[in-house]
Write a protein that holds these residues in place. Structure first.
Motif, PDB file in Angstrom:
ATOM      1  N   LEU A 168      38.439  50.678  35.398  1.00  0.00           N
ATOM      2  CA  LEU A 168      38.920  49.434  34.776  1.00  0.00           C
ATOM      3  C   LEU A 168      40.338  49.106  35.229  1.00  0.00           C
ATOM      4  O   LEU A 168      40.647  47.947  35.542  1.00  0.00           O
ATOM      5  CB  LEU A 168      38.870  49.562  33.254  1.00  0.00           C
TER       6      LEU A 168
ATOM      7  N   VAL B 246      41.172  45.676  37.138  1.00  0.00           N
ATOM      8  CA  VAL B 246      41.963  44.695  36.394  1.00  0.00           C
ATOM      9  C   VAL B 246      43.408  44.610  36.900  1.00  0.00           C
ATOM     10  O   VAL B 246      44.000  43.535  36.898  1.00  0.00           O
ATOM     11  CB  VAL B 246      41.947  45.028  34.890  1.00  0.00           C
TER      12      VAL B 246
ATOM     13  N   ILE C 168      30.632  49.607  34.723  1.00  0.00           N
ATOM     14  CA  ILE C 168      31.886  48.952  34.347  1.00  0.00           C
ATOM     15  C   ILE C 168      32.131  47.727  35.222  1.00  0.00           C
ATOM     16  O   ILE C 168      32.451  46.644  34.731  1.00  0.00           O
ATOM     17  CB  ILE C 168      33.059  49.944  34.464  1.00  0.00           C
TER      18      ILE C 168
ATOM     19  N   VAL D 277      32.370  43.848  34.009  1.00  0.00           N
ATOM     20  CA  VAL D 277      33.584  43.056  34.252  1.00  0.00           C
ATOM     21  C   VAL D 277      33.260  41.830  35.083  1.00  0.00           C
ATOM     22  O   VAL D 277      33.775  40.730  34.832  1.00  0.00           O
ATOM     23  CB  VAL D 277      34.654  43.917  34.955  1.00  0.00           C
ATOM     24  N   GLU D 278      32.384  42.006  36.071  1.00  0.00           N
ATOM     25  CA  GLU D 278      31.985  40.875  36.922  1.00  0.00           C
ATOM     26  C   GLU D 278      31.356  39.760  36.091  1.00  0.00           C
ATOM     27  O   GLU D 278      31.712  38.579  36.233  1.00  0.00           O
ATOM     28  CB  GLU D 278      31.000  41.358  37.991  1.00  0.00           C
TER      29      GLU D 278
ATOM     30  N   ALA E 294      31.557  39.309  32.749  1.00  0.00           N
ATOM     31  CA  ALA E 294      32.491  38.794  31.748  1.00  0.00           C
ATOM     32  C   ALA E 294      33.488  37.814  32.359  1.00  0.00           C
ATOM     33  O   ALA E 294      33.760  36.742  31.792  1.00  0.00           O
ATOM     34  CB  ALA E 294      33.219  39.947  31.075  1.00  0.00           C
ATOM     35  N   THR E 295      34.037  38.170  33.511  1.00  0.00           N
ATOM     36  CA  THR E 295      35.014  37.280  34.145  1.00  0.00           C
ATOM     37  C   THR E 295      34.364  36.001  34.655  1.00  0.00           C
ATOM     38  O   THR E 295      34.987  34.935  34.644  1.00  0.00           O
ATOM     39  CB  THR E 295      35.728  37.995  35.302  1.00  0.00           C
TER      40      THR E 295
ATOM     41  N   VAL F 145      40.194  39.206  39.517  1.00  0.00           N
ATOM     42  CA  VAL F 145      39.499  40.315  38.855  1.00  0.00           C
ATOM     43  C   VAL F 145      37.996  40.215  39.111  1.00  0.00           C
ATOM     44  O   VAL F 145      37.323  41.208  39.415  1.00  0.00           O
ATOM     45  CB  VAL F 145      39.788  40.309  37.343  1.00  0.00           C
ATOM     46  N   HIS F 146      37.461  39.001  38.994  1.00  0.00           N
ATOM     47  CA  HIS F 146      36.032  38.797  39.236  1.00  0.00           C
ATOM     48  C   HIS F 146      35.666  39.153  40.680  1.00  0.00           C
ATOM     49  O   HIS F 146      34.662  39.834  40.930  1.00  0.00           O
ATOM     50  CB  HIS F 146      35.651  37.341  38.957  1.00  0.00           C
TER      51      HIS F 146
ATOM     52  N   ALA G 195      35.730  42.963  41.138  1.00  0.00           N
ATOM     53  CA  ALA G 195      34.599  43.577  40.449  1.00  0.00           C
ATOM     54  C   ALA G 195      33.300  43.325  41.221  1.00  0.00           C
ATOM     55  O   ALA G 195      32.443  44.212  41.329  1.00  0.00           O
ATOM     56  CB  ALA G 195      34.484  43.044  39.028  1.00  0.00           C
TER      57      ALA G 195
END
Length: 239
Positions: A11, A15, A158, A162-163, A165-166, A189-190, A193
């Motif tokens: 993470l 991030v 993870i 994250v991919e 969610a972003t 971030v995307h 990820a």
């Protein structure tokens, strides 16, 4: 405990380091556009935002080696060659960022451009290349014997989460408030990820062509690849 440390390490890498690499890459081009536009307020604000992202996330990135050392100690791989090389490259990348990239950005923000833009583009490329090599080493782990036939997909889980969610955040921003700050932060971030997901799926011991290909789908590709990989037995463990 190892899974918790590994989760925090991955993470932190996605991030914290992801935004730095993307923002640093965008900075030289943003400076050139600002100069071409006559240093208007919007262009200058964009350049300053990219520099702020690099500074803030560079500090947050200190968590990456901290959790990395803790994870390596838990796994008992502190003396493995691939980890020692990764530590050296990480230290080198940190030095390039602190001694060349950030100072170069500050010189340009202060109006000093004695060839700094070109040099900054070069050292930023070196910084990104070092992190790319470290990422590959962390995923491939050449010569490592940790895990045996056990498949650890925690990093992939993870990254996939994250991919997705972003992507939801980015789409929500586009459809509602249109805040540039959200795009500037969530976008890198995307992207990181997404790339991590694609590489991790391709390196999985149970990888199949469908799972590898579906990982390339933005947003949900990583989660779909996880489902496909979970249904595939390890080679030699049955049909």
């Amino acid at each position: 405990m190892t899974k918790v440390l590994l989760s925090l390490h991955v993470l932190a890498a996605i991030v914290a380091v992801g935004p730095v690499t993307v923002a640093a890459s965008m900075f030289p081009a943003a400076v050139r556009r600002a100069h071409a536009a006559g240093a208007d307020a919007a262009s200058v604000a964009s350049v300053r935002l990219l520099h702020r992202i690099c500074r803030v996330y560079a500090v947050l990135g200190l968590a990456v080696p901290v959790f990395g050392f803790a994870t390596a100690s838990s796994l008992g791989v502190l003396t493995d060659a691939w980890l020692i090389v990764s530590i050296g490259l990480t230290a080198l990348a940190a030095g390039v960022l602190a001694l060349a990239v950030l100072p170069g950005q500050e010189r340009l923000l202060n109006g000093v451009d004695d060839g700094t833009t070109a040099r900054l583009g070069m050292v930023t490329g070196v910084f990104n290349l070092l992190w790319a090599v470290v990422t590959v080493l962390m995923i491939v782990r050449p010569g490592s014997t940790t895990g045996g036939v056990t498949v650890n997909r925690q990093p992939l889980r993870i990254a996939a989460a994250v991919e997705l969610a972003t992507l939801v955040v980015l789409l929500g921003n586009v459809l509602t408030v249109h805040l540039p700050a959200i795009s500037s932060l969530a976008g890198p971030v995307h992207g990181c990820a997404y790339l991590f997901t694609v590489v991790a799926a391709a390196r999985d011991p149970r990888r199949t062509l469908p799972a590898t290909l579906v990982a390339w789908l933005p947003g949900i590709g990583g989660l779909l690849a996880l489902r496909l990989l979970a249904r595939t037995p390890l080679e030699g463990q049955g049909t």
